[in-house]
Motif scaffolding. Structure first.
Motif, PDB file in Angstrom:
ATOM      1  N   VAL A 363       0.999  -1.399  -0.243  1.00  0.00           N
ATOM      2  CA  VAL A 363       0.246   0.132   0.286  1.00  0.00           C
ATOM      3  C   VAL A 363       1.256   1.437  -0.039  1.00  0.00           C
ATOM      4  O   VAL A 363       0.476   1.788  -0.844  1.00  0.00           O
ATOM      5  CB  VAL A 363      -0.816  -0.048   1.146  1.00  0.00           C
ATOM      6  CG1 VAL A 363      -1.993   1.161   0.822  1.00  0.00           C
ATOM      7  CG2 VAL A 363      -1.417  -1.196   1.549  1.00  0.00           C
ATOM      8  N   ALA A 364       1.607   0.849   1.094  1.00  0.00           N
ATOM      9  CA  ALA A 364       3.274   2.355   0.795  1.00  0.00           C
ATOM     10  C   ALA A 364       3.661   2.457  -0.369  1.00  0.00           C
ATOM     11  O   ALA A 364       3.787   3.688  -0.912  1.00  0.00           O
ATOM     12  CB  ALA A 364       4.176   2.067   1.786  1.00  0.00           C
ATOM     13  N   LEU A 365       3.655   1.036  -1.404  1.00  0.00           N
ATOM     14  CA  LEU A 365       4.303   1.627  -2.671  1.00  0.00           C
ATOM     15  C   LEU A 365       3.894   1.984  -3.531  1.00  0.00           C
ATOM     16  O   LEU A 365       4.481   2.428  -4.605  1.00  0.00           O
ATOM     17  CB  LEU A 365       4.765   0.406  -2.619  1.00  0.00           C
ATOM     18  CG  LEU A 365       6.238  -0.767  -1.418  1.00  0.00           C
ATOM     19  CD1 LEU A 365       7.246  -2.612  -2.293  1.00  0.00           C
ATOM     20  CD2 LEU A 365       7.627   0.716  -1.933  1.00  0.00           C
ATOM     21  N   THR A 366       1.779   2.047  -3.141  1.00  0.00           N
ATOM     22  CA  THR A 366       1.733   2.868  -4.242  1.00  0.00           C
ATOM     23  C   THR A 366       1.845   4.195  -4.473  1.00  0.00           C
ATOM     24  O   THR A 366       1.482   5.133  -5.588  1.00  0.00           O
ATOM     25  CB  THR A 366      -0.005   2.452  -4.192  1.00  0.00           C
ATOM     26  OG1 THR A 366      -0.804   2.764  -3.218  1.00  0.00           O
ATOM     27  CG2 THR A 366      -0.100   0.975  -4.204  1.00  0.00           C
ATOM     28  N   GLN A 367       2.410   4.957  -3.171  1.00  0.00           N
ATOM     29  CA  GLN A 367       2.620   6.096  -3.506  1.00  0.00           C
ATOM     30  C   GLN A 367       4.356   6.416  -3.775  1.00  0.00           C
ATOM     31  O   GLN A 367       4.532   7.378  -3.678  1.00  0.00           O
ATOM     32  CB  GLN A 367       2.570   6.631  -1.152  1.00  0.00           C
ATOM     33  CG  GLN A 367       0.965   6.083  -1.099  1.00  0.00           C
ATOM     34  CD  GLN A 367      -0.124   6.894  -2.568  1.00  0.00           C
ATOM     35  OE1 GLN A 367      -0.165   7.987  -2.527  1.00  0.00           O
ATOM     36  NE2 GLN A 367      -0.781   6.127  -2.423  1.00  0.00           N
ATOM     37  N   ALA A 368       4.912   5.390  -4.069  1.00  0.00           N
ATOM     38  CA  ALA A 368       6.504   5.920  -4.246  1.00  0.00           C
ATOM     39  C   ALA A 368       6.838   6.057  -5.853  1.00  0.00           C
ATOM     40  O   ALA A 368       5.928   5.588  -6.467  1.00  0.00           O
ATOM     41  CB  ALA A 368       7.219   4.288  -4.286  1.00  0.00           C
ATOM     42  N   MET A 392      -9.383   0.922  -6.272  1.00  0.00           N
ATOM     43  CA  MET A 392      -9.159   2.200  -5.594  1.00  0.00           C
ATOM     44  C   MET A 392      -8.422   3.322  -6.834  1.00  0.00           C
ATOM     45  O   MET A 392      -8.029   3.959  -5.885  1.00  0.00           O
ATOM     46  CB  MET A 392      -8.830   1.824  -4.299  1.00  0.00           C
ATOM     47  CG  MET A 392      -9.796   1.199  -2.774  1.00  0.00           C
ATOM     48  SD  MET A 392      -8.898   0.225  -1.625  1.00  0.00           S
ATOM     49  CE  MET A 392      -9.290   2.021  -1.135  1.00  0.00           C
ATOM     50  N   GLY A 393      -7.434   2.593  -7.442  1.00  0.00           N
ATOM     51  CA  GLY A 393      -6.774   3.621  -8.078  1.00  0.00           C
ATOM     52  C   GLY A 393      -5.020   3.336  -8.298  1.00  0.00           C
ATOM     53  O   GLY A 393      -4.410   4.006  -9.152  1.00  0.00           O
ATOM     54  N   ALA A 394      -5.113   2.063  -7.397  1.00  0.00           N
ATOM     55  CA  ALA A 394      -3.559   1.836  -7.625  1.00  0.00           C
ATOM     56  C   ALA A 394      -2.880   1.011  -9.282  1.00  0.00           C
ATOM     57  O   ALA A 394      -3.799   0.243  -9.679  1.00  0.00           O
ATOM     58  CB  ALA A 394      -3.691   0.882  -6.833  1.00  0.00           C
ATOM     59  N   PRO A 426      -2.782   8.557  -6.729  1.00  0.00           N
ATOM     60  CA  PRO A 426      -3.934   8.943  -5.605  1.00  0.00           C
ATOM     61  C   PRO A 426      -4.607   7.495  -5.290  1.00  0.00           C
ATOM     62  O   PRO A 426      -5.277   6.760  -6.422  1.00  0.00           O
ATOM     63  CB  PRO A 426      -4.448   9.952  -6.186  1.00  0.00           C
ATOM     64  CG  PRO A 426      -4.204  10.034  -7.610  1.00  0.00           C
ATOM     65  CD  PRO A 426      -2.720   9.335  -7.611  1.00  0.00           C
ATOM     66  N   LEU A 427      -5.473   7.236  -4.112  1.00  0.00           N
ATOM     67  CA  LEU A 427      -6.654   6.186  -3.866  1.00  0.00           C
ATOM     68  C   LEU A 427      -7.405   7.197  -3.586  1.00  0.00           C
ATOM     69  O   LEU A 427      -7.660   8.136  -2.750  1.00  0.00           O
ATOM     70  CB  LEU A 427      -5.898   5.228  -3.415  1.00  0.00           C
ATOM     71  CG  LEU A 427      -3.784   4.220  -2.940  1.00  0.00           C
ATOM     72  CD1 LEU A 427      -4.113   3.502  -2.215  1.00  0.00           C
ATOM     73  CD2 LEU A 427      -4.754   3.859  -4.923  1.00  0.00           C
TER      74      LEU A 427
END
Length: 484
Positions: A363-368, A392-394, A426-427
């Motif tokens: 989940v954190a890596l979707t923001q990397a 959710m957008g990933a 962005p999720l």
């Protein structure tokens, strides 16, 4: 009724039911009815859904108690002792209650100590349980397979129902059954489960596991300690929870030595006594909250955590761009600002990167910024949770046959999968259903990270391994609606 009241009531129910089970010896039918009622009452900790308003950083302090993967096994080990055992730092999770129910069915008297998380287990009156009552627990846990060795030693027979657990892989029990046959157990497969006997007792054996399975290693340890003669176990799992279980067995009077190259020697002894032990902290829960802090750009102090058992995770956490401070009473995890970095990870047995750590971290890596790759080599179906993240957008692509990558070392097993996560994305909020324990907590993290409102259902699975997680979300300032 508040969440805290529910937990207290259920813990009191364990004591009450154990006492009733002991008193019910006068009436076999009454005893069976009481135990069946108890088994059914133990499963649920939470209501089925939570509505989360995401986009808010988690900040504050929570405490982590004993590891699910140690506490439940330590409770089984109490069956081996001639005197009562005391286990401390026990988490209030549904898997613990399932094991408590199974122990009570076999005549173990369970009472709660003066301190929170303290359990006393008295195996003085171990007895054969009825298959119908054991069946009431089928599908709720995979721990029953570990009852085999202790029950064969104490009673000369054991019955194991069809096993449940999370839908993350086949998890065959052949390793367990092959080991038990080597000790001299006679195994009969029935429509409702597995019946085991030991007509000639259990003898030490030379065993080499095809894979360093944690469960099979625990099976050998719990069986070998009272088996006649010496057992040599090769290719054993050496996770911290395994070492902690060995410490417990040594306190009970066992003779166990850990040798180089994953070799464990066990010299069987005539009898064991009870133990007094504080369970090692839950590494998986600690990593989950750390990942939640990183994904939500938060700052979370996880009390009760120690650095040594978290070193592999901490290295990856820092590579991704998170920061942490180690204190005497725990570790503080936070997002220091700026962009997160992509990583390539391969899950492995200890001391490698745990398979249970990758799901929350994804989940954190979707923001990397960039492309991260996770090679899953422990369980073959562990990326099913990513479907909800994509919803959710990933941007996540799963390769079911694995993925060649020059950055990794070697292909570990015949089966594997790979997931490629491209970010940052962005999720947004969505309605999602919990598929398994770690994937379920990852869905909570995604809902907390996403903008907008999410409804997460099937929460009961999360209660298998995360103590009081609803209250911990409150302590960290999460914005949600939950009716207990």
């Amino acid at each position: 009724m508040t969440k805290q009241t529910v937990n207290e009531a259920e813990l009191e129910a364990v004591e009450q039911v154990s006492a009733e089970a002991a008193a019910a010896e006068e009436s076999e039918a009454a005893g069976r009815k009481l135990d069946a009622q108890k088994a059914g009452a133990r499963v649920g900790l939470t209501s089925d859904e939570i509505i989360i308003n995401g986009g808010r950083p988690l900040k504050g302090r929570i405490e982590v108690r004993g590891a699910k993967n140690l506490a439940t096994k330590a409770m089984v080990a109490a069956l081996l002792g001639k005197t009562p055992s005391v286990l401390r730092n026990v988490p209030n999770i549904s898997d613990v209650r399932v094991v408590a129910g199974l122990l009570a069915l076999h005549g173990v008297l369970i009472t709660r100590g003066e301190q929170a998380g303290e359990w006393r287990l008295d195996p003085s009156n171990v007895e054969v349980a009825h298959q119908a009552d054991i069946d009431a627990h089928a599908g709720s846990s995979r721990i029953p397979i570990l009852f085999c060795g202790p029950l064969l030693h104490r009673l000369g027979e054991a019955f194991i129902p069809d096993l449940g657990g999370c839908r993350i892989g086949d998890r065959p029990i052949d390793f367990h059954l092959d080991a038990l046959r080597n000790f001299g157990a006679v195994i009969e497969k029935l429509p409702s489960g597995i019946s085991l006997t030991a007509p000639n007792g259990l003898k030490g054996a030379n065993i080499e596991l095809p894979y360093p399975s944690v469960g099979a290693t625990e099976q050998v340890l719990l069986t070998a300690v009272l088996a006649e003669g010496q057992t040599e176990l090769r290719n054993a799992a050496i996770e911290p929870e395994i070492v902690d279980l060995i410490c417990i067995l040594q306190k009970m009077g066992a003779i166990i030595s850990m040798e180089p190259n994953r070799v464990i020697f066990i010299e069987g002894v005539p009898e064991l006594r009870g133990y007094d032990h504080r369970a090692i902290f839950d590494r998986n829960e600690a990593a989950s909250w750390a990942a939640a802090a990183l994904a939500t750009k938060g700052d979370v102090f996880v009390g009760g955590v120690e650095q040594e058992e978290m070193m592999t995770f901490l290295n990856v956490f820092r590579k991704v761009g998170g920061d942490f401070d180690v204190h005497d009473d725990g570790i503080r995890f936070w997002h220091p600002g700026g962009a997160l970095k992509p990583v390539t990870i391969e899950t492995d047995v200890h001391p490698g990167f745990m398979t249970d750590w990758q799901q929350p971290l994804v989940v954190a890596l979707t923001q990397a910024e960039g492309q991260s790759t996770i090679h899953e080599t422990v369980y073959e179906n562990r990326f099913g949770f990513t479907d909800a993240l994509v919803k959710m957008g990933a941007d996540i692509v799963v390769y079911k046959e694995g993925l060649h990558d020059e950055a990794r070392r070697v292909k570990r097993r015949e089966f594997e999968q790979a997931a490629v996560i491209t970010g940052p994305t962005p999720l947004h909020g969505a309605d999602i259903e919990v598929p398994d324990l770690r994937g379920g907590f990852s869905h909570l993290i995604a809902a907390l990270t996403a903008e907008g409102q999410s409804k997460v259902t099937n929460l009961g699975i999360i209660s298998r391994g995360y103590e009081n997680f609803i209250e911990k979300l409150r302590l960290l300032g999460a914005d949600f609606v939950y009716e207990s």
